[in-house]
Design an enzyme around this catalytic site. Structure first.
Site, PDB file in Angstrom:
ATOM      1  N   THR A  14       0.826  -1.211   0.000  1.00  6.91           N
ATOM      2  CA  THR A  14       0.000   0.000   0.000  1.00  6.91           C
ATOM      3  C   THR A  14       0.857   1.257   0.000  1.00  6.91           C
ATOM      4  O   THR A  14       0.525   2.246  -0.653  1.00  6.91           O
ATOM      5  CB  THR A  14      -0.893  -0.009   1.265  1.00  6.91           C
ATOM      6  OG1 THR A  14      -1.671  -1.209   1.233  1.00  6.91           O
ATOM      7  CG2 THR A  14      -1.812   1.177   1.317  1.00  6.91           C
ATOM      8  N   ASP A  58       2.548  -6.724  -4.203  1.00  7.24           N
ATOM      9  CA  ASP A  58       1.713  -6.817  -3.007  1.00  7.24           C
ATOM     10  C   ASP A  58       2.434  -7.839  -2.125  1.00  7.24           C
ATOM     11  O   ASP A  58       2.876  -8.883  -2.629  1.00  7.24           O
ATOM     12  CB  ASP A  58       0.324  -7.327  -3.399  1.00  7.24           C
ATOM     13  CG  ASP A  58      -0.617  -7.347  -2.214  1.00  7.24           C
ATOM     14  OD1 ASP A  58      -1.623  -6.621  -2.256  1.00  7.24           O
ATOM     15  OD2 ASP A  58      -0.359  -8.093  -1.242  1.00  7.24           O
ATOM     16  N   SER A  59       2.569  -7.567  -0.848  1.00  2.00           N
ATOM     17  CA  SER A  59       3.411  -8.453  -0.047  1.00  2.00           C
ATOM     18  C   SER A  59       2.818  -9.838   0.135  1.00  2.00           C
ATOM     19  O   SER A  59       3.507 -10.754   0.596  1.00  2.00           O
ATOM     20  CB  SER A  59       3.780  -7.816   1.287  1.00  2.00           C
ATOM     21  OG  SER A  59       2.742  -7.917   2.207  1.00  2.00           O
ATOM     22  N   THR A  90       2.288  -4.474   4.433  1.00  2.32           N
ATOM     23  CA  THR A  90       2.261  -4.876   5.841  1.00  2.32           C
ATOM     24  C   THR A  90       1.945  -6.366   6.032  1.00  2.32           C
ATOM     25  O   THR A  90       2.325  -6.944   7.047  1.00  2.32           O
ATOM     26  CB  THR A  90       1.199  -4.062   6.613  1.00  2.32           C
ATOM     27  OG1 THR A  90      -0.060  -4.205   5.967  1.00  2.32           O
ATOM     28  CG2 THR A  90       1.584  -2.601   6.699  1.00  2.32           C
ATOM     29  N   ASP A  91       1.252  -6.965   5.040  1.00  2.36           N
ATOM     30  CA  ASP A  91       0.752  -8.330   5.259  1.00  2.36           C
ATOM     31  C   ASP A  91       1.842  -9.332   5.634  1.00  2.36           C
ATOM     32  O   ASP A  91       1.648 -10.161   6.517  1.00  2.36           O
ATOM     33  CB  ASP A  91       0.002  -8.832   4.013  1.00  2.36           C
ATOM     34  CG  ASP A  91      -1.321  -8.089   3.808  1.00  2.36           C
ATOM     35  OD1 ASP A  91      -1.752  -7.392   4.751  1.00  2.36           O
ATOM     36  OD2 ASP A  91      -1.914  -8.205   2.715  1.00  2.36           O
ATOM     37  N   THR A 167       4.725  -9.116  14.761  1.00  3.94           N
ATOM     38  CA  THR A 167       3.602  -9.820  14.150  1.00  3.94           C
ATOM     39  C   THR A 167       2.590  -8.769  13.725  1.00  3.94           C
ATOM     40  O   THR A 167       2.369  -7.809  14.466  1.00  3.94           O
ATOM     41  CB  THR A 167       2.934 -10.727  15.225  1.00  3.94           C
ATOM     42  OG1 THR A 167       3.907 -11.653  15.678  1.00  3.94           O
ATOM     43  CG2 THR A 167       1.749 -11.487  14.706  1.00  3.94           C
ATOM     44  N   GLN A 279       0.556 -21.161  20.237  1.00  2.00           N
ATOM     45  CA  GLN A 279      -0.413 -20.353  19.480  1.00  2.00           C
ATOM     46  C   GLN A 279      -0.703 -19.031  20.184  1.00  2.00           C
ATOM     47  O   GLN A 279      -1.269 -18.118  19.590  1.00  2.00           O
ATOM     48  CB  GLN A 279      -1.742 -21.113  19.347  1.00  2.00           C
ATOM     49  CG  GLN A 279      -1.674 -22.307  18.445  1.00  2.00           C
ATOM     50  CD  GLN A 279      -2.976 -23.084  18.407  1.00  2.00           C
ATOM     51  OE1 GLN A 279      -4.043 -22.578  18.730  1.00  2.00           O
ATOM     52  NE2 GLN A 279      -2.884 -24.336  18.002  1.00  2.00           N
ATOM     53  N   CYS A 280      -0.354 -18.935  21.465  1.00  2.00           N
ATOM     54  CA  CYS A 280      -0.595 -17.684  22.201  1.00  2.00           C
ATOM     55  C   CYS A 280       0.329 -16.606  21.662  1.00  2.00           C
ATOM     56  O   CYS A 280       1.485 -16.870  21.346  1.00  2.00           O
ATOM     57  CB  CYS A 280      -0.298 -17.862  23.689  1.00  2.00           C
ATOM     58  SG  CYS A 280      -1.409 -19.011  24.492  1.00  2.00           S
TER      59      CYS A 280
HETATM   60  N1  ASP Z   1      -1.849  -6.170   0.717  1.00  2.00           N
HETATM   61  C1  ASP Z   1      -0.955  -5.111   1.072  1.00  2.00           C
HETATM   62  C2  ASP Z   1       0.439  -5.699   1.169  1.00  2.00           C
HETATM   63  O1  ASP Z   1       0.779  -6.292   2.153  1.00  2.00           O
HETATM   64  C3  ASP Z   1      -1.380  -4.487   2.342  1.00  2.00           C
HETATM   65  C4  ASP Z   1      -0.447  -3.412   2.859  1.00  2.00           C
HETATM   66  O2  ASP Z   1       0.427  -2.945   2.195  1.00  2.00           O
HETATM   67  O3  ASP Z   1      -0.617  -3.008   3.990  1.00  2.00           O
HETATM   68  O4  ASP Z   1       1.196  -5.574   0.226  1.00  2.00           O
END
Ligand code: ASP
Length: 345
Positions: A14, A58-59, A90-91, A167, A279-280
């Site tokens: 993004t 896109d990540s 961010t993904d 995370t 998993q916590c």
């Molecule tokens: N789908 C986007 C990505 O990870 C979302 C983002 O950038 O926050 O590339």
């Protein structure tokens, strides 16, 4: 203070998007867009040079070959720049930051990942603040001229985290990341406050080394009540599988049913390395604390202590890539804190 040179590597996400004036659709930002929207990119203290992946990704599409590209750009330009800022979706940012923390061994310069929840060119974007502060952190040096944070980090919404401790935990709010088991390395308010006692320092007398060999034969086995023998056996039976992240309950607990324990034992006897990770979100694995984790210990499952899934997956890929079939070394290093990714209790 001399002017610092920072290389900004735009990989996509993004943060690398702007709204096209004509169509209204989001499109990848150009160098011109960056300079237009962020005229403060370079100032008297910092000169930023932007390079971009072609095409931007896109990540969700990031793969080990993209990690290798990122690490190679940094390695190639290492002497020329004082620090690096990676613009990334961010993904999967926590995976990429973890992977690079292992690939850039003995790193002595800041490598700061950042991204945004809203695209660069929109009015309420969080991108501007994130990029400009990441640049400042990448350029920060101490009185001796050494980088204040010579680590792979994620800077997001006022907080600097160690990359391999983070995370993504929020798809809606600007504070998208958390580091549940390790406190931040810096906090940005009116001033940027660093916490040097938390920083992982390199051996300043030896060089940074590039380690980009990766073995992708890793799987995550996440437990849930009712998981069937077929599911467990299918995952453990994947052809060529070398490493498994076992996502267990609580402090590392799992079903004690004989079929389950036997399935793990069989996989381990074939040379598959299984590491227990809770998993916590917060806390650590403590095998043997409850009866329900003793069979795992006896079967030869290793403890992941308080490592994140992102760091464990990438650490396994990296160790298996670097050390081939030398399982004893891989197991030993999985139980060793290499660059601040876990606390051995
Ligand atoms: N789908 C986007 C990505 O990870 C979302 C983002 O950038 O926050 O590339």
């Amino acid at each position: 203070m001399n002017c610092k040179n920072i290389l900004v590597i735009c990989t996509g996400g993004t943060i690398g998007m702007v709204c096209d004036k004509l169509s209204g659709a989001l499109r990848p930002a150009s160098m011109h867009d960056f300079e237009h929207i962020l005229p403060e990119l370079s100032d008297t203290a910092t000169t930023a040079t932007v390079v971009a992946f072609q095409p931007l990704i896109d990540s969700a599409n990031v793969s080990p070959s993209a990690w290798s590209r990122m690490a190679n750009v940094i390695y190639k330009e290492y002497e020329k720049y004082d620090g690096f800022v990676l613009l990334h979706g961010t993904d999967t940012m926590a995976y990429s930051a973890s992977a690079l923390s292992f690939m850039l061994e003995n790193l002595q310069k800041p490598v700061i990942f950042t991204g945004s929840q809203l695209p660069l060119g929109v009015r309420r974007t969080d991108a501007r603040e994130n990029i400009l502060t990441a640049l400042e952190i990448a350029a920060a040096e101490d009185a001796e001229g050494k980088a204040i944070v010579p680590e792979v980090c994620i800077f997001f919404e006022n907080t600097l985290y160690r990359g391999n401790r983070t995370t993504k935990r929020n798809a809606e709010q600007f504070d998208a990341f958390r580091s549940f088991n390790f406190s931040p390395l810096a906090q940005a308010g009116v001033h940027i406050t660093y916490y040097p006692h938390r920083v992982h320092y390199p051996d300043w007398s030896s060089p940074m080394r590039l380690r980009t060999r990766i073995d992708e034969h890793v799987a995550i086995l996440k437990l849930f009540p009712g998981i069937s023998p077929e599911t467990v056996r299918a995952i453990l039976g994947i052809a060529g599988l070398r490493g498994v992240v076992l996502e267990s309950y609580g402090t590392g607990n799992a079903p004690t049913a004989q079929w389950f324990v036997d399935a793990l034992k069989e996989a381990i006897s074939k040379g598959i390395i299984i590491v227990n990770r809770t998993q916590c979100a917060q806390g650590a694995v403590e095998m043997g604390r409850y009866e329900t984790s003793l069979p795992l210990l006896q079967a030869g499952v290793l403890s992941g202590y308080d490592i994140t899934t992102e760091a464990l997956v990438t650490k396994m890929m990296y160790l298996m890539g670097e050390h081939g079939n030398d399982n004893d070394t891989i197991k030993r290093l999985l139980q060793t804190n290499l660059c601040g990714e876990m606390t051995i209790s």
